[in-house]
Design a protein around this motif. Structure first.
Motif, PDB file in Angstrom:
ATOM      1  N   VAL A 291       0.839  -1.208   0.000  1.00  0.00           N
ATOM      2  CA  VAL A 291       0.000   0.000   0.000  1.00  0.00           C
ATOM      3  C   VAL A 291       0.872   1.255   0.000  1.00  0.00           C
ATOM      4  CG1 VAL A 291      -1.710   1.297   1.318  1.00  0.00           C
ATOM      5  CG2 VAL A 291      -1.928  -1.177   1.102  1.00  0.00           C
ATOM      6  N   ALA A 292       1.970   1.239   0.754  1.00  0.00           N
ATOM      7  CA  ALA A 292       2.870   2.400   0.756  1.00  0.00           C
ATOM      8  C   ALA A 292       3.481   2.620  -0.624  1.00  0.00           C
ATOM      9  CB  ALA A 292       3.970   2.191   1.797  1.00  0.00           C
ATOM     10  N   LEU A 293       3.875   1.535  -1.303  1.00  0.00           N
ATOM     11  CA  LEU A 293       4.411   1.666  -2.657  1.00  0.00           C
ATOM     12  C   LEU A 293       3.356   2.215  -3.608  1.00  0.00           C
ATOM     13  CD1 LEU A 293       6.728   1.176  -4.644  1.00  0.00           C
ATOM     14  CD2 LEU A 293       5.875  -1.176  -4.921  1.00  0.00           C
ATOM     15  N   LEU A 294       2.099   1.795  -3.441  1.00  0.00           N
ATOM     16  CA  LEU A 294       1.012   2.315  -4.268  1.00  0.00           C
ATOM     17  C   LEU A 294       0.837   3.818  -4.037  1.00  0.00           C
ATOM     18  CD1 LEU A 294      -1.477   1.924  -6.124  1.00  0.00           C
ATOM     19  CD2 LEU A 294      -2.789   1.373  -4.051  1.00  0.00           C
ATOM     20  N   ALA A 295       0.900   4.243  -2.783  1.00  0.00           N
ATOM     21  CA  ALA A 295       0.737   5.664  -2.487  1.00  0.00           C
ATOM     22  C   ALA A 295       1.868   6.485  -3.102  1.00  0.00           C
ATOM     23  CB  ALA A 295       0.683   5.874  -0.973  1.00  0.00           C
ATOM     24  N   VAL A 296       3.091   5.990  -3.028  1.00  0.00           N
ATOM     25  CA  VAL A 296       4.220   6.705  -3.634  1.00  0.00           C
ATOM     26  C   VAL A 296       4.054   6.787  -5.146  1.00  0.00           C
ATOM     27  CG1 VAL A 296       6.708   6.608  -4.037  1.00  0.00           C
ATOM     28  CG2 VAL A 296       5.787   6.127  -1.755  1.00  0.00           C
ATOM     29  N   THR A 297       3.607   5.710  -5.757  1.00  0.00           N
ATOM     30  CA  THR A 297       3.387   5.701  -7.208  1.00  0.00           C
ATOM     31  C   THR A 297       2.320   6.714  -7.610  1.00  0.00           C
ATOM     32  OG1 THR A 297       4.006   3.364  -7.265  1.00  0.00           O
ATOM     33  CG2 THR A 297       2.820   4.243  -9.169  1.00  0.00           C
ATOM     34  N   ILE A 298       1.236   6.781  -6.814  1.00  0.00           N
ATOM     35  CA  ILE A 298       0.166   7.743  -7.115  1.00  0.00           C
ATOM     36  C   ILE A 298       0.686   9.168  -7.002  1.00  0.00           C
ATOM     37  CG2 ILE A 298      -2.033   8.653  -6.279  1.00  0.00           C
ATOM     38  CD1 ILE A 298      -2.769   5.782  -5.472  1.00  0.00           C
ATOM     39  N   PHE A 299       1.471   9.420  -5.974  1.00  0.00           N
ATOM     40  CA  PHE A 299       1.997  10.777  -5.800  1.00  0.00           C
ATOM     41  C   PHE A 299       2.926  11.170  -6.948  1.00  0.00           C
ATOM     42  CE2 PHE A 299       5.398  13.557  -4.266  1.00  0.00           C
ATOM     43  CZ  PHE A 299       4.647  14.680  -3.911  1.00  0.00           C
ATOM     44  N   LEU A 300       3.840  10.271  -7.297  1.00  0.00           N
ATOM     45  CA  LEU A 300       4.767  10.596  -8.384  1.00  0.00           C
ATOM     46  C   LEU A 300       4.054  10.730  -9.717  1.00  0.00           C
ATOM     47  CD1 LEU A 300       7.788   8.280  -7.451  1.00  0.00           C
ATOM     48  CD2 LEU A 300       7.512  10.732  -7.016  1.00  0.00           C
ATOM     49  N   GLY A 301       3.003   9.948  -9.911  1.00  0.00           N
ATOM     50  CA  GLY A 301       2.271  10.035 -11.170  1.00  0.00           C
ATOM     51  C   GLY A 301       1.354  11.231 -11.262  1.00  0.00           C
ATOM     52  N   SER A 302       0.979  11.807 -10.110  1.00  0.00           N
ATOM     53  CA  SER A 302       0.035  12.929 -10.105  1.00  0.00           C
ATOM     54  C   SER A 302       0.719  14.277  -9.961  1.00  0.00           C
ATOM     55  CB  SER A 302      -0.981  12.757  -8.961  1.00  0.00           C
ATOM     56  OG  SER A 302      -1.658  11.514  -9.077  1.00  0.00           O
ATOM     57  N   ALA A 303       1.914  14.318  -9.388  1.00  0.00           N
ATOM     58  CA  ALA A 303       2.592  15.591  -9.148  1.00  0.00           C
ATOM     59  C   ALA A 303       3.288  16.066 -10.411  1.00  0.00           C
ATOM     60  CB  ALA A 303       3.591  15.443  -8.002  1.00  0.00           C
TER      61      ALA A 303
ATOM     62  N   VAL B 279       0.968  19.667  -6.788  1.00  0.00           N
ATOM     63  CA  VAL B 279       1.584  18.880  -5.714  1.00  0.00           C
ATOM     64  C   VAL B 279       0.582  18.660  -4.574  1.00  0.00           C
ATOM     65  CG1 VAL B 279       3.389  18.868  -3.944  1.00  0.00           C
ATOM     66  CG2 VAL B 279       3.922  19.573  -6.272  1.00  0.00           C
ATOM     67  N   ALA B 280      -0.193  19.692  -4.245  1.00  0.00           N
ATOM     68  CA  ALA B 280      -1.192  19.545  -3.184  1.00  0.00           C
ATOM     69  C   ALA B 280      -2.251  18.512  -3.574  1.00  0.00           C
ATOM     70  CB  ALA B 280      -1.845  20.891  -2.888  1.00  0.00           C
ATOM     71  N   LEU B 281      -2.709  18.553  -4.829  1.00  0.00           N
ATOM     72  CA  LEU B 281      -3.678  17.559  -5.282  1.00  0.00           C
ATOM     73  C   LEU B 281      -3.070  16.154  -5.290  1.00  0.00           C
ATOM     74  CD1 LEU B 281      -5.462  19.435  -8.209  1.00  0.00           C
ATOM     75  CD2 LEU B 281      -6.415  18.834  -5.985  1.00  0.00           C
ATOM     76  N   ALA B 282      -1.789  16.047  -5.658  1.00  0.00           N
ATOM     77  CA  ALA B 282      -1.134  14.740  -5.649  1.00  0.00           C
ATOM     78  C   ALA B 282      -1.062  14.177  -4.233  1.00  0.00           C
ATOM     79  CB  ALA B 282       0.260  14.853  -6.258  1.00  0.00           C
ATOM     80  N   LEU B 283      -0.759  15.045  -3.251  1.00  0.00           N
ATOM     81  CA  LEU B 283      -0.754  14.600  -1.868  1.00  0.00           C
ATOM     82  C   LEU B 283      -2.150  14.177  -1.415  1.00  0.00           C
ATOM     83  CD1 LEU B 283       1.630  17.126  -0.083  1.00  0.00           C
ATOM     84  CD2 LEU B 283       1.965  14.659  -0.356  1.00  0.00           C
ATOM     85  N   ALA B 284      -3.160  14.953  -1.843  1.00  0.00           N
ATOM     86  CA  ALA B 284      -4.537  14.625  -1.472  1.00  0.00           C
ATOM     87  C   ALA B 284      -4.960  13.271  -2.040  1.00  0.00           C
ATOM     88  CB  ALA B 284      -5.485  15.714  -1.953  1.00  0.00           C
ATOM     89  N   LEU B 285      -4.404  12.900  -3.207  1.00  0.00           N
ATOM     90  CA  LEU B 285      -4.730  11.601  -3.793  1.00  0.00           C
ATOM     91  C   LEU B 285      -3.903  10.472  -3.187  1.00  0.00           C
ATOM     92  CD1 LEU B 285      -5.009  12.571  -7.577  1.00  0.00           C
ATOM     93  CD2 LEU B 285      -6.879  12.060  -6.000  1.00  0.00           C
ATOM     94  N   ALA B 286      -2.671  10.757  -2.749  1.00  0.00           N
ATOM     95  CA  ALA B 286      -1.786   9.703  -2.247  1.00  0.00           C
ATOM     96  C   ALA B 286      -2.027   9.377  -0.778  1.00  0.00           C
ATOM     97  CB  ALA B 286      -0.323  10.126  -2.446  1.00  0.00           C
ATOM     98  N   VAL B 287      -2.546  10.325  -0.002  1.00  0.00           N
ATOM     99  CA  VAL B 287      -2.742  10.084   1.423  1.00  0.00           C
ATOM    100  C   VAL B 287      -3.847   9.066   1.706  1.00  0.00           C
ATOM    101  CG1 VAL B 287      -3.518  11.173   3.567  1.00  0.00           C
ATOM    102  CG2 VAL B 287      -1.747  12.253   2.181  1.00  0.00           C
ATOM    103  N   PRO B 288      -5.025   9.099   1.029  1.00  0.00           N
ATOM    104  CA  PRO B 288      -6.086   8.135   1.357  1.00  0.00           C
ATOM    105  C   PRO B 288      -5.661   6.671   1.290  1.00  0.00           C
ATOM    106  CG  PRO B 288      -6.999   9.921   0.066  1.00  0.00           C
ATOM    107  CD  PRO B 288      -5.528  10.131   0.086  1.00  0.00           C
ATOM    108  N   PRO B 289      -4.906   6.190   0.257  1.00  0.00           N
ATOM    109  CA  PRO B 289      -4.487   4.784   0.303  1.00  0.00           C
ATOM    110  C   PRO B 289      -3.671   4.443   1.546  1.00  0.00           C
ATOM    111  CG  PRO B 289      -4.174   5.666  -1.899  1.00  0.00           C
ATOM    112  CD  PRO B 289      -4.536   6.822  -1.015  1.00  0.00           C
TER     113      PRO B 289
END
Length: 434
Positions: free
Chosen positions: A54-66, A81-91
């Protein structure tokens, strides 16, 4: 029904939505079943595999969204970057607060969708933020309970439909196919969660059943021992009562105090016998057919009956020899009875679990008590499954522990089985009979 449904949704998604519900690491039993080749030291780290994934998924989402803004402006970059964090934190939040993670993910998706609407009035529902939201909902279902799939799906697409109707003037766009696809994904996740929960309950039920069966067997064996020892204790108490009654007549003109003492001894012995019979009646009432196979008035077996026991098992097809070492002498009835039952149960196990194998019984009269060794060879043919496997050993251990002895029961190197027990006897050198 509507009130009940709303109450359920409120309890599931609104009451204590951000309560701390951490995901525990995988237990060793699952890791041993899934990864039997993994070294035991590495399993401690492998137990955190779900958290790492799950942590790897969150990092991938952040890097893909930022990604930088379309115009390359710093303000837009900060927003991305703020939106990427908002998407990566829920997982990540699913690991500790799953319901709260759903609400944060829904909010991040709503903000991103509304922002996309300003850039393109005809922007579709299917986007990267919604894909992340769908992943979060799937993880929440797998972590909580199946019914949350319907509740989260209804809230997500209910709010999405309302926003689409307001923004597009009634045009739903690609909302229906996305809703259908999301429903299939969430229903599948709910089915997996329900299957896992059902399997866990089955395992727990089997464990409880096995434990209850073991406890019931232990209690039945103790009740059997109590019934058998009743005759031994009753015999001693009867002798005490008779001797106490006859003792005053063996002395000419006994003192009144002596006669009164013997009368008191007899009264106490008779009272003890009465209590023993009452307790035995309670024990027998639990299993009225326990003595159906033999005469209740028959004397309890002793080692003197060992020859008849061996002849009986030989008639059943077991090749057995007996070796007695030391000077045979009478022992207390409780020891004799327990020794006989241990030999009897060990030979029964040999017949049941090692068909066609020879057996050997060794009885050793030593200074401090009596030693028993019953060993059988490897079976010559396949043994039939026995649902009571292990119950005979439990009874033997109970008898040995009751007398303060020691016992071992283990397979032999030749493929057979060996039972060895030592029953201590107080004042064994005297050789007194019970």
């Amino acid at each position: 029904m509507a009130h009940g449904a709303l109450h359920t949704v409120r309890q599931d998604l609104f009451v204590d939505a951000f309560a701390f519900r951490p995901l525990p690491p995988l237990d060793d039993a699952k890791l041993a079943r899934w990864l039997p080749w993994l070294p035991s030291r590495a399993r401690r780290w492998a137990s955190w595999l779900p958290h790492s994934a799950v942590a790897l998924l969150a990092v991938t989402i952040f890097l893909g969204s930022a990604t930088p803004g379309y115009d390359g402006s710093p303000v837009r970059g900060v927003i991305d970057v703020a939106l990427a964090l908002a998407l990566a934190v829920p997982p990540l939040l699913v690991l500790s607060r799953p319901v709260g993670a759903f609400w944060l993910s829904l909010g991040a998706f709503g903000v991103e969708w509304i922002g996309a609407r300003f850039l393109s009035p005809y922007a579709g529902v299917w986007s990267g933020s919604f894909a992340v939201h769908l992943v979060v909902m799937t993880l929440v279902v797998l972590r909580t309970r199946p019914r949350l799939a319907v509740e989260m799906w209804g809230i997500t697409f209910g709010a999405g439909t309302l926003l689409a109707l307001v923004a597009r003037g009634g045009a739903l766009g690609d909302m229906p196919p996305v809703a259908f696809f999301s429903g299939v994904v969430l229903v599948s996740a709910a089915a997996v969660r329900a299957w896992r929960e059902e399997r866990r309950q089955v395992v727990e039920t089997q464990s409880v059943t096995a434990e209850e069966r073991s406890r019931r067997t232990l209690l039945e064996e103790r009740a059997l021992i109590a019934r058998e020892l009743h005759d031994v204790v009753a015999h001693h108490m009867s002798v005490i009562a008779i001797q106490a009654e006859a003792a005053p007549y063996r002395v000419a003109d006994p003192p009144p105090e002596l006669a009164k003492s013997f009368a008191t001894i007899r009264e106490n012995a008779v009272a003890a016998l009465t209590e023993l019979r009452r307790i035995l009646g309670v024990v027998r009432s639990e299993d009225p057919d326990a003595f159906a196979e033999r005469d209740p008035e028959a004397p309890q077996p002793t080692l003197a009956s060992l020859d008849s026991l061996l002849e009986s098992v030989r008639g059943a097809g077991l090749t057995v020899e007996a070796v007695i070492t030391g000077a045979a002498r009478p022992l207390p009835q409780g020891v004799e009875l327990s020794a006989y039952r241990i030999v009897q149960e060990a030979l029964s196990n040999a017949l049941r679990h090692s068909p066609g194998a020879p057996a050997r019984v060794e009885v050793s009269y030593v200074l401090g008590g009596i030693g028993l060794r019953i060993v059988n060879g490897a079976p010559s043919r396949l043994a039939k499954p026995s649902p009571g496997a292990g119950h005979g050993l439990l009874g033997m251990r109970e008898r040995v522990q009751m007398l303060g002895g020691e016992m071992t029961a283990e397979p032999t190197a030749e493929g057979g089985f060996e039972v060895a027990a030592f029953l201590p006897v107080a004042n064994a050198t005297g050789g007194g009979a019970a």
